[in-house]
Design an enzyme around this catalytic site. Sequence first.
Site, PDB file in Angstrom:
ATOM      1  N   SER A   1      34.309  31.214  91.739  1.00  0.00           N
ATOM      2  CA  SER A   1      35.318  30.172  91.952  1.00  0.00           C
ATOM      3  C   SER A   1      34.845  28.982  92.741  1.00  0.00           C
ATOM      4  O   SER A   1      34.068  29.214  93.777  1.00  0.00           O
ATOM      5  CB  SER A   1      36.511  31.082  92.364  1.00  0.00           C
ATOM      6  OG  SER A   1      37.418  30.040  92.686  1.00  0.00           O
TER       7      SER A   1
ATOM      8  N   TYR B   1      40.746  36.091  98.831  1.00  0.00           N
ATOM      9  CA  TYR B   1      40.215  35.793  97.514  1.00  0.00           C
ATOM     10  C   TYR B   1      39.099  35.153  97.773  1.00  0.00           C
ATOM     11  O   TYR B   1      38.032  35.300  97.300  1.00  0.00           O
ATOM     12  CB  TYR B   1      41.116  34.964  96.878  1.00  0.00           C
ATOM     13  CG  TYR B   1      40.815  34.568  95.480  1.00  0.00           C
ATOM     14  CD1 TYR B   1      40.856  35.394  94.631  1.00  0.00           C
ATOM     15  CD2 TYR B   1      40.538  33.252  95.305  1.00  0.00           C
ATOM     16  CE1 TYR B   1      40.410  34.870  93.110  1.00  0.00           C
ATOM     17  CE2 TYR B   1      40.271  32.663  93.901  1.00  0.00           C
ATOM     18  CZ  TYR B   1      40.143  33.712  92.974  1.00  0.00           C
ATOM     19  OH  TYR B   1      39.845  33.273  91.728  1.00  0.00           O
TER      20      TYR B   1
HETATM   21  P1  NAD Z   1      43.693  36.566  84.052  1.00  0.00           P
HETATM   22  O1  NAD Z   1      44.780  37.196  84.954  1.00  0.00           O
HETATM   23  O2  NAD Z   1      44.313  36.025  82.817  1.00  0.00           O
HETATM   24  O3  NAD Z   1      42.574  37.775  83.834  1.00  0.00           O
HETATM   25  C1  NAD Z   1      42.476  38.739  84.562  1.00  0.00           C
HETATM   26  C2  NAD Z   1      41.813  40.002  83.745  1.00  0.00           C
HETATM   27  O4  NAD Z   1      41.224  40.993  84.649  1.00  0.00           O
HETATM   28  C3  NAD Z   1      42.805  40.587  82.782  1.00  0.00           C
HETATM   29  O5  NAD Z   1      41.740  40.986  81.546  1.00  0.00           O
HETATM   30  C4  NAD Z   1      42.988  41.977  83.555  1.00  0.00           C
HETATM   31  O6  NAD Z   1      43.281  43.274  82.756  1.00  0.00           O
HETATM   32  C5  NAD Z   1      41.766  42.259  84.485  1.00  0.00           C
HETATM   33  N1  NAD Z   1      42.133  43.081  85.533  1.00  0.00           N
HETATM   34  C6  NAD Z   1      42.842  42.845  86.578  1.00  0.00           C
HETATM   35  N2  NAD Z   1      43.255  43.927  87.578  1.00  0.00           N
HETATM   36  C7  NAD Z   1      42.307  44.653  86.795  1.00  0.00           C
HETATM   37  C8  NAD Z   1      42.125  46.069  87.234  1.00  0.00           C
HETATM   38  N3  NAD Z   1      42.589  46.606  88.342  1.00  0.00           N
HETATM   39  N4  NAD Z   1      41.411  46.756  86.541  1.00  0.00           N
HETATM   40  C9  NAD Z   1      40.790  46.239  85.342  1.00  0.00           C
HETATM   41  N5  NAD Z   1      41.032  45.150  84.873  1.00  0.00           N
HETATM   42  C10 NAD Z   1      41.707  44.139  85.621  1.00  0.00           C
HETATM   43  O7  NAD Z   1      42.918  35.908  85.163  1.00  0.00           O
HETATM   44  P2  NAD Z   1      41.774  34.706  84.898  1.00  0.00           P
HETATM   45  O8  NAD Z   1      42.432  33.539  85.457  1.00  0.00           O
HETATM   46  O9  NAD Z   1      41.198  34.755  83.326  1.00  0.00           O
HETATM   47  O10 NAD Z   1      40.659  35.126  85.903  1.00  0.00           O
HETATM   48  C11 NAD Z   1      39.467  35.589  85.608  1.00  0.00           C
HETATM   49  C12 NAD Z   1      38.152  35.378  86.647  1.00  0.00           C
HETATM   50  O11 NAD Z   1      38.223  33.842  86.841  1.00  0.00           O
HETATM   51  C13 NAD Z   1      38.896  36.178  87.829  1.00  0.00           C
HETATM   52  O12 NAD Z   1      37.646  36.803  88.633  1.00  0.00           O
HETATM   53  C14 NAD Z   1      39.424  34.729  88.775  1.00  0.00           C
HETATM   54  O13 NAD Z   1      39.042  35.221  90.014  1.00  0.00           O
HETATM   55  C15 NAD Z   1      38.292  33.890  88.066  1.00  0.00           C
HETATM   56  N6  NAD Z   1      38.741  32.565  88.250  1.00  0.00           N
HETATM   57  C16 NAD Z   1      39.902  32.071  88.000  1.00  0.00           C
HETATM   58  C17 NAD Z   1      40.267  30.648  87.777  1.00  0.00           C
HETATM   59  C18 NAD Z   1      41.528  30.156  87.307  1.00  0.00           C
HETATM   60  O14 NAD Z   1      41.853  29.007  87.523  1.00  0.00           O
HETATM   61  N7  NAD Z   1      42.121  30.720  86.206  1.00  0.00           N
HETATM   62  C19 NAD Z   1      39.696  29.783  88.601  1.00  0.00           C
HETATM   63  C20 NAD Z   1      38.479  30.338  89.147  1.00  0.00           C
HETATM   64  C21 NAD Z   1      37.926  31.627  88.977  1.00  0.00           C
END
Ligand code: NAD
Length: 257
Positions: free
Chosen positions: A139, A152
Site C-alpha cells: 500500500s 496497518y
Molecule cells: P476487501 O475488504 O475488498 O477484500 C479483502 C479480502 O481479504 C476479502 O476477500 C476477504 O475475504 C479477505 N480476508 C479478510 N480477512 C480475512 C481472513 N481473516 N482470512 C482470509 N481472508 C480474509 O479489501 P481490498 O481493498 O480489496 O484490499 C485488498 C488488499 O489491498 C489488502 O491487503 C489491502 O490492505 C490492500 N490495499 C487496499 C487499498 C484500497 O484502497 N482498497 C489500498 C492499498 C492497499
Amino acid sequence: MEGKVALVTGSTSGIGLGIAKELLKNGCEVILTGSRSKENATAAINEAKASGSVVHYIQCDLSSKVDTLCNEVDKIYPGGIDILVNNAGINFVKYIDEYPVEKWNELIAINLTAPFLLIRHCLPKMRNKRWGRIINISSVQGTISAPGKAPYATSKHGIIGLTKGVALEVAAQGITVNAISPAWVDTPLVQVQFEKYARENNISVDKTKEIFLEKSQPTKQMIDTAQLGQLVVFLCSYGGASMTGSVLTMDGGYTAQ
Ligand code: NAD
C-alpha cells in the site's frame, strides 16, 4: 499464461477479485480464497467464472488457518502453483493508545504472517519448475503513514521487506518477487473508512470520497481493480521477467507529492 495456476488470497471482493479476473482472462487457472463460506462467495465465484474457465474456491481464515489453505491447494494442484498473489488484508484505524492488542495480532497475522507462511509453502514447488511469480499487495502505507494507521503501515512496510529479502534469495531460480503499492481503490475495505468519516462529519459518502481524492490523490480518480490486475498480468509476462524485489506504486500520484 495458458495453463499457469494462480492462487489469489482475499479474492471474494475488491482488489483480489479484480486481479483474479485479469489472470483468468489471460488463460490462468485461479484459486480464489476468502473468509466467507462458498455459498456466501457465490457472487464472486460467478463473476470470476465469467472471465475464465477454471476457478476453484477455498474458504480459509488466514488469521490462524494458513495450513488448511496450503493442504487444500496441494489437494487440487499436487504439482504446486505458479503464481502467488498475497492480497488478503484488513485495516483497523485507531490511535495507538487505544489500539486493541488483539486487533494488532489479527492484523499482523493476516497482512504479514500469512504471506510469509504461504511463500514458504509455495517456494519449493516453484523451484522445481524453475518458474514462479510472487506478488505481494502492500500500500502507499508501505512507504508513508497516517494517524491511526500505525499498525496497518507496519504490516505494509513489513511486506516490502519480505518482498525484497525473498526476491534476493530466489533471484537466480526463475522466481520473481515484487510488491504493488496502491493508494485509494474503491473496495469494501475503504468503504468502511469513508462511511466512518461521513458519519463523524455529517456528510455523504460521495462527498467524503471527493474530499479524500482532492487532498491526497492528484488524479482525483479512484484506482480501478482491473488496472491492478493488469499490472499483475504484466509481472507474470515475459516483459516482467527481469523485475524482482521491486515496489510498484499505482497511486494516482499520491506519493509523488
Ligand atoms: P476487501 O475488504 O475488498 O477484500 C479483502 C479480502 O481479504 C476479502 O476477500 C476477504 O475475504 C479477505 N480476508 C479478510 N480477512 C480475512 C481472513 N481473516 N482470512 C482470509 N481472508 C480474509 O479489501 P481490498 O481493498 O480489496 O484490499 C485488498 C488488499 O489491498 C489488502 O491487503 C489491502 O490492505 C490492500 N490495499 C487496499 C487499498 C484500497 O484502497 N482498497 C489500498 C492499498 C492497499
